[in-house]
Design a protein around this motif. Structure first.
Motif, PDB file in Angstrom:
ATOM      1  N   ALA A 256       0.831  -1.204   0.000  1.00  0.00           N
ATOM      2  CA  ALA A 256       0.000   0.000   0.000  1.00  0.00           C
ATOM      3  C   ALA A 256       0.870   1.261   0.000  1.00  0.00           C
ATOM      4  CB  ALA A 256      -0.934  -0.009   1.204  1.00  0.00           C
ATOM      5  N   GLU A 257       1.943   1.235   0.779  1.00  0.00           N
ATOM      6  CA  GLU A 257       2.845   2.385   0.812  1.00  0.00           C
ATOM      7  C   GLU A 257       3.515   2.595  -0.539  1.00  0.00           C
ATOM      8  OE1 GLU A 257       6.901   3.834   3.164  1.00  0.00           O
ATOM      9  OE2 GLU A 257       5.721   2.166   3.953  1.00  0.00           O
ATOM     10  N   ALA A 258       3.984   1.488  -1.145  1.00  0.00           N
ATOM     11  CA  ALA A 258       4.613   1.585  -2.463  1.00  0.00           C
ATOM     12  C   ALA A 258       3.612   2.054  -3.513  1.00  0.00           C
ATOM     13  CB  ALA A 258       5.200   0.228  -2.853  1.00  0.00           C
ATOM     14  N   PHE A 259       2.373   1.585  -3.399  1.00  0.00           N
ATOM     15  CA  PHE A 259       1.335   2.006  -4.343  1.00  0.00           C
ATOM     16  C   PHE A 259       1.150   3.518  -4.295  1.00  0.00           C
ATOM     17  CE2 PHE A 259      -3.111   3.299  -4.774  1.00  0.00           C
ATOM     18  CZ  PHE A 259      -3.335   2.981  -6.108  1.00  0.00           C
ATOM     19  N   HIS A 260       1.000   4.067  -3.103  1.00  0.00           N
ATOM     20  CA  HIS A 260       0.801   5.520  -3.003  1.00  0.00           C
ATOM     21  C   HIS A 260       1.987   6.278  -3.604  1.00  0.00           C
ATOM     22  CE1 HIS A 260      -2.951   5.592  -0.857  1.00  0.00           C
ATOM     23  NE2 HIS A 260      -2.493   4.777   0.075  1.00  0.00           N
ATOM     24  N   ARG A 261       3.173   5.800  -3.338  1.00  0.00           N
ATOM     25  CA  ARG A 261       4.369   6.476  -3.850  1.00  0.00           C
ATOM     26  C   ARG A 261       4.420   6.432  -5.379  1.00  0.00           C
ATOM     27  NH1 ARG A 261       7.637   3.629  -1.266  1.00  0.00           N
ATOM     28  NH2 ARG A 261       8.221   2.161  -2.907  1.00  0.00           N
ATOM     29  N   GLU A 262       4.112   5.265  -5.956  1.00  0.00           N
ATOM     30  CA  GLU A 262       4.235   5.092  -7.406  1.00  0.00           C
ATOM     31  C   GLU A 262       3.003   5.584  -8.165  1.00  0.00           C
ATOM     32  OE1 GLU A 262       6.798   4.090  -9.070  1.00  0.00           O
ATOM     33  OE2 GLU A 262       8.096   3.397  -7.450  1.00  0.00           O
ATOM     34  N   ALA A 263       1.819   5.483  -7.531  1.00  0.00           N
ATOM     35  CA  ALA A 263       0.583   5.811  -8.250  1.00  0.00           C
ATOM     36  C   ALA A 263       0.281   7.305  -8.282  1.00  0.00           C
ATOM     37  CB  ALA A 263      -0.590   5.059  -7.618  1.00  0.00           C
ATOM     38  N   ARG A 264       0.810   8.048  -7.306  1.00  0.00           N
ATOM     39  CA  ARG A 264       0.490   9.480  -7.230  1.00  0.00           C
ATOM     40  C   ARG A 264       0.884  10.224  -8.507  1.00  0.00           C
ATOM     41  NH1 ARG A 264       2.417  10.307  -2.426  1.00  0.00           N
ATOM     42  NH2 ARG A 264       0.441   9.643  -1.502  1.00  0.00           N
ATOM     43  N   PRO A 265       2.120  10.058  -8.993  1.00  0.00           N
ATOM     44  CA  PRO A 265       2.452  10.755 -10.247  1.00  0.00           C
ATOM     45  C   PRO A 265       1.651  10.257 -11.449  1.00  0.00           C
ATOM     46  CG  PRO A 265       4.273   9.358  -9.514  1.00  0.00           C
ATOM     47  CD  PRO A 265       3.303   9.406  -8.404  1.00  0.00           C
ATOM     48  N   VAL A 266       1.271   8.977 -11.434  1.00  0.00           N
ATOM     49  CA  VAL A 266       0.429   8.456 -12.520  1.00  0.00           C
ATOM     50  C   VAL A 266      -0.932   9.143 -12.488  1.00  0.00           C
ATOM     51  CG1 VAL A 266      -0.659   6.411 -13.494  1.00  0.00           C
ATOM     52  CG2 VAL A 266       1.620   6.233 -12.472  1.00  0.00           C
TER      53      VAL A 266
END
Length: 250
Positions: A84-94
């Protein structure tokens, strides 16, 4: 929980596991019987079952330690928070590039369980976010999560031939779903074309563990009137996001 719903054998197994976890490779069966007040015959059945399930390992000196299943469960427990933490980090710029919301989900029985969401600042939103559930057959996320399971597991999770419709576009039968899942496996992603919520199309892609198992999925939700304009770019972005979150990369 009310006592009438409790399962005594599970409670005894829990007590055995807790004792072994506190003193690994130190307690024999007789020690466990005395300490926990469980008869030898019951303890024997519990231990043999837990050994078969990979919960307990019998050591050369006849003591017991936790077995490999708890390594798997522990990894899965912490992985869900790391993911979940990695998702927020990677998905925000997307999300910022596409201007649309992205979701992370896993499979819980025959349902999709949403774990995280990056919400775009748009006036109209799908109802999705941590804790929300939808039938797996009605979502792109669910179709991705089902597609790489063995067929007998899919049949167990979705036992009925007729599927509950959420919209007029929802797949209506399990047979139709199985054919659709074959397409998802071959192309590596899934669409949800107003099958879950009217007015939205979704694109979903699989997130894989080190061994290649699909244990989560990511998706982007796009309003129908922007679908043709954003579909190709969104597909590229979602596939790349799923790959970055996967652990099976070379």
């Amino acid at each position: 929980m009310e006592s009438k719903y409790r399962v005594p054998a599970l409670e005894k197994a829990h007590r055995v596991l807790e004792a072994v976890a506190r003193e690994p490779a130190k307690l024999r069966m007789t020690d466990l019987c005395k300490r926990l007040g469980i008869s030898k015959s019951t303890m024997f059945s519990l231990i043999e079952t837990m050994k078969a399930l990979g919960w307990l390992r019998q050591m050369p000196n006849d003591t017991y330690a936790l077995d490999n299943m708890f390594g798997f469960l522990g990894h899965a427990f912490f992985r869900q928070y790391d993911l979940a933490e990695a998702f927020h980090r990677e998905a925000r710029p997307v999300m910022q590039r596409l201007g649309e919301s992205l979701q992370l989900a896993t499979l819980d029985g025959g349902e999709v369980l949403y774990l995280a969401k990056e919400t775009a600042p748009t006036p109209v939103q799908m109802v999705s976010g941590p804790g929300v559930r939808f039938p797996a057959h009605a979502t792109g996320l669910g179709k991705v999560l089902l597609a790489w399971l063995p067929e007998d597991e899919i049949l167990r999770l979705i036992p009925e031939e007729n599927l509950r419709p959420l919209t007029s576009h929802t797949l209506s039968t399990r047979s139709e779903l199985l054919r659709h899942l074959d397409i998802v496996r071959r192309q590596g992603y899934a669409f949800d074309l107003q099958e879950c919520v009217m007015g939205f199309h979704c694109i979903a892609a699989p997130v894989r563990e080190v061994d290649g198992r699909v244990t989560a999925a990511v998706s982007v939700s796009i309003p129908v009137h922007l679908w043709e304009q954003k579909r190709d770019r969104a597909l590229t972005e979602v596939l790349a996001l799923a790959e970055r979150l996967s652990l099976d990369q070379p």
